[in-house]
Scaffold this active site. Structure first.
Site, short mmCIF file in Angstrom:
data_model
loop_
_atom_site.label_atom_id
_atom_site.label_comp_id
_atom_site.label_asym_id
_atom_site.label_seq_id
_atom_site.Cartn_x
_atom_site.Cartn_y
_atom_site.Cartn_z
N TYR A 165 9.58 -1.87 -10.41
CA TYR A 165 10.19 -1.37 -9.16
C TYR A 165 11.65 -0.97 -9.38
O TYR A 165 12.10 0.08 -8.92
CB TYR A 165 10.06 -2.49 -8.12
CG TYR A 165 10.58 -2.17 -6.75
CD1 TYR A 165 9.89 -1.32 -5.89
CD2 TYR A 165 11.76 -2.76 -6.28
CE1 TYR A 165 10.37 -1.06 -4.62
CE2 TYR A 165 12.24 -2.51 -5.01
CZ TYR A 165 11.54 -1.66 -4.18
OH TYR A 165 12.01 -1.40 -2.92
N LYS A 169 13.21 2.69 -8.89
CA LYS A 169 14.21 2.92 -7.84
C LYS A 169 15.52 3.47 -8.41
O LYS A 169 16.18 4.28 -7.76
CB LYS A 169 14.45 1.63 -7.04
CG LYS A 169 13.28 1.24 -6.13
CD LYS A 169 12.86 2.41 -5.24
CE LYS A 169 12.30 1.99 -3.91
NZ LYS A 169 11.82 3.14 -3.13
P1 NAI Z 1 6.08 -0.94 3.80
O1 NAI Z 1 5.15 -1.55 2.81
O2 NAI Z 1 6.14 -1.52 5.18
O3 NAI Z 1 5.81 0.62 3.93
C1 NAI Z 1 5.47 1.43 2.84
C2 NAI Z 1 4.43 2.43 3.31
O4 NAI Z 1 4.10 3.31 2.21
C3 NAI Z 1 3.12 1.77 3.75
O5 NAI Z 1 2.82 2.16 5.09
C4 NAI Z 1 2.09 2.28 2.74
O6 NAI Z 1 0.80 2.48 3.30
C5 NAI Z 1 2.72 3.58 2.28
N1 NAI Z 1 2.21 4.01 0.97
C6 NAI Z 1 1.98 3.24 -0.13
N2 NAI Z 1 1.52 3.99 -1.14
C7 NAI Z 1 1.46 5.27 -0.68
C8 NAI Z 1 1.06 6.52 -1.27
N3 NAI Z 1 0.62 6.57 -2.54
N4 NAI Z 1 1.12 7.64 -0.52
C9 NAI Z 1 1.56 7.59 0.77
N5 NAI Z 1 1.94 6.43 1.38
C10 NAI Z 1 1.90 5.29 0.66
O7 NAI Z 1 7.55 -1.00 3.11
P2 NAI Z 1 9.03 -0.85 3.70
O8 NAI Z 1 9.71 -2.16 3.60
O9 NAI Z 1 9.02 -0.15 5.01
O10 NAI Z 1 9.69 0.09 2.56
C11 NAI Z 1 9.87 1.47 2.71
C12 NAI Z 1 10.69 1.99 1.54
O11 NAI Z 1 11.96 1.34 1.49
C13 NAI Z 1 10.04 1.76 0.18
O12 NAI Z 1 10.30 2.86 -0.66
C14 NAI Z 1 10.76 0.54 -0.33
O13 NAI Z 1 10.74 0.46 -1.72
C15 NAI Z 1 12.15 0.76 0.21
N6 NAI Z 1 12.94 -0.47 0.32
C16 NAI Z 1 12.65 -1.42 1.25
C17 NAI Z 1 13.44 -2.55 1.35
C18 NAI Z 1 13.23 -3.59 2.38
O14 NAI Z 1 14.10 -4.46 2.53
N7 NAI Z 1 12.13 -3.58 3.12
C19 NAI Z 1 14.57 -2.78 0.43
C20 NAI Z 1 14.79 -1.72 -0.51
C21 NAI Z 1 13.99 -0.61 -0.54
#
Ligand code: NAI
Length: 304
Positions: A165, A169
């Site tokens: 990851y 990133k």
């Molecule tokens: P989440 O798991 O709630 O949402 C991620 C979404 O991406 C899910 O709805 C999933 O179905 C979708 N997804 C997964 N693989 C996919 C694909 N191949 N094609 C299309 N959609 C796909 O995660 P969250 O927390 O909302 O994270 C969103 C972004 O922010 C991610 O890139 C994550 O790495 C980044 N992030 C989040 C942090 C946090 O504190 N939650 C911290 C740092 C970065």
């Protein structure tokens, strides 16, 4: 007048968490939104579902906005092209791409399998390239466009058990800077957000001891929608001077990140041997060595 009136946005992974909130905020700001999500589990393993994306679309429409769903995966070139095509089919143009889709396969490095490595690189890094690349031709032709990519302090700073990851990133930060350099001449901008949010990605943080429970209660205040205003701003024309930058959003705090530059130099007119590096360069550089920080060491105070 909304800040994104007349614009069309693709938000990947917009079926939940941060992506959903960004999609909702962009629609409220006047954008027509392609809600892309395959409805994957946190690890990307198992069944997929159209329901999360449909729920986001329904909320946008209830609030008077316009959205379509798309269930193609970001992680392959052909399907990424279909995501961009769905914006053209539904709304006739594309102005904004938010690369947000993601999965996690945390594992301590010496046990990380090639499959865990590839799965995470494919969704985050390759997916961000594929979707950006598919949109880039349209941005080039219309001489405008904005990319917003989700990076992470796990990559910018570091974290345990996240080699796949973190590499993806930090790779996204370099991808964003490269797009900014290559496409500035076409009026195209590319910036990163390191978001913070209590979501299913962070809900595995242990909450057993009273101290851990108290900390988790504070972390729960970092709701995903706190990241959305920054994404809307970066996608808007109000950010026309902002290109190649890395920001973070954490509850009510915003941050601008530094990017690596030389911090010390050493020079010997006759050149270096390994022995001379040990004798001269090491003592000169030592005071500037970065500690082996993790994200939590740098963001050491509770979210404000
Ligand atoms: P989440 O798991 O709630 O949402 C991620 C979404 O991406 C899910 O709805 C999933 O179905 C979708 N997804 C997964 N693989 C996919 C694909 N191949 N094609 C299309 N959609 C796909 O995660 P969250 O927390 O909302 O994270 C969103 C972004 O922010 C991610 O890139 C994550 O790495 C980044 N992030 C989040 C942090 C946090 O504190 N939650 C911290 C740092 C970065």
């Amino acid at each position: 007048m909304g800040m994104l009136d007349g614009k069309v946005a693709i938000v990947t992974g917009a079926g939940g968490g941060i992506g959903r909130e960004i999609a909702l905020a962009m629609a409220l700001a006047g954008a027509k939104v392609v809600v892309n999500d395959i409805g994957a589990s946190l690890t990307g393993i198992g069944e997929t579902s159209a329901t999360p994306g449909e729920q986001t679309k329904a909320i946008i429409e209830q609030r008077g906005g316009q959205a379509v769903t798309n269930t193609d995966s970001v992680s392959e070139w052909e399907s990424a092209k279909r995501i961009v095509q769905s914006a053209l089919d539904a709304f006739g143009r594309i102005d904004i791409v938010v690369n947000n889709a993601g999965i996690l396969r945390d594992q301590i490095f010496h046990k990380m399998t090639p499959e865990e490595w590839l799965a995470v690189i494919n969704v985050h890094l390759n997916g961000s390239f594929f979707v950006s690349r598919a949109a880039a031709e349209h941005f080039r032709a219309q001489n405008s466009g904005a990319f917003v990519h989700m990076t992470s302090t796990s990559g910018l700073i570091g974290n345990f058990g996240q080699a796949n990851y973190s590499a993806a990133k930090l790779g996204i930060a370099a991808l964003s800077k490269s797009i900014a350099l290559d496409m500035q001449r076409f009026g195209v901008r590319s910036n990163c957000i390191a978001p913070f949010a209590w979501s299913r990605m962070t809900s595995s943080i242990p909450a057993e001891t009273p101290e851990q429970k108290a900390r988790v209660e504070k972390l729960k205040r970092m709701t995903p929608e706190k990241n959305a205003p920054l994404a809307v701003f970066l996608a808007s024309d109000a950010a026309k001077e902002v290109n190649g930058q890395i920001f973070a959003a954490r509850n009510n705090e915003l941050f601008l990140f530094s990017q690596p530059r030389p911090v010390r130099s050493a020079h010997r007119s006759e050149g270096w041997t390994p022995e001379l590096i040990a004798e001269h360069a090491l003592p000169a550089f030592r005071a500037q060595f970065q500690p082996l920080d993790r994200s939590g060491d740098v963001f050491s105070w509770d979210p404000v």
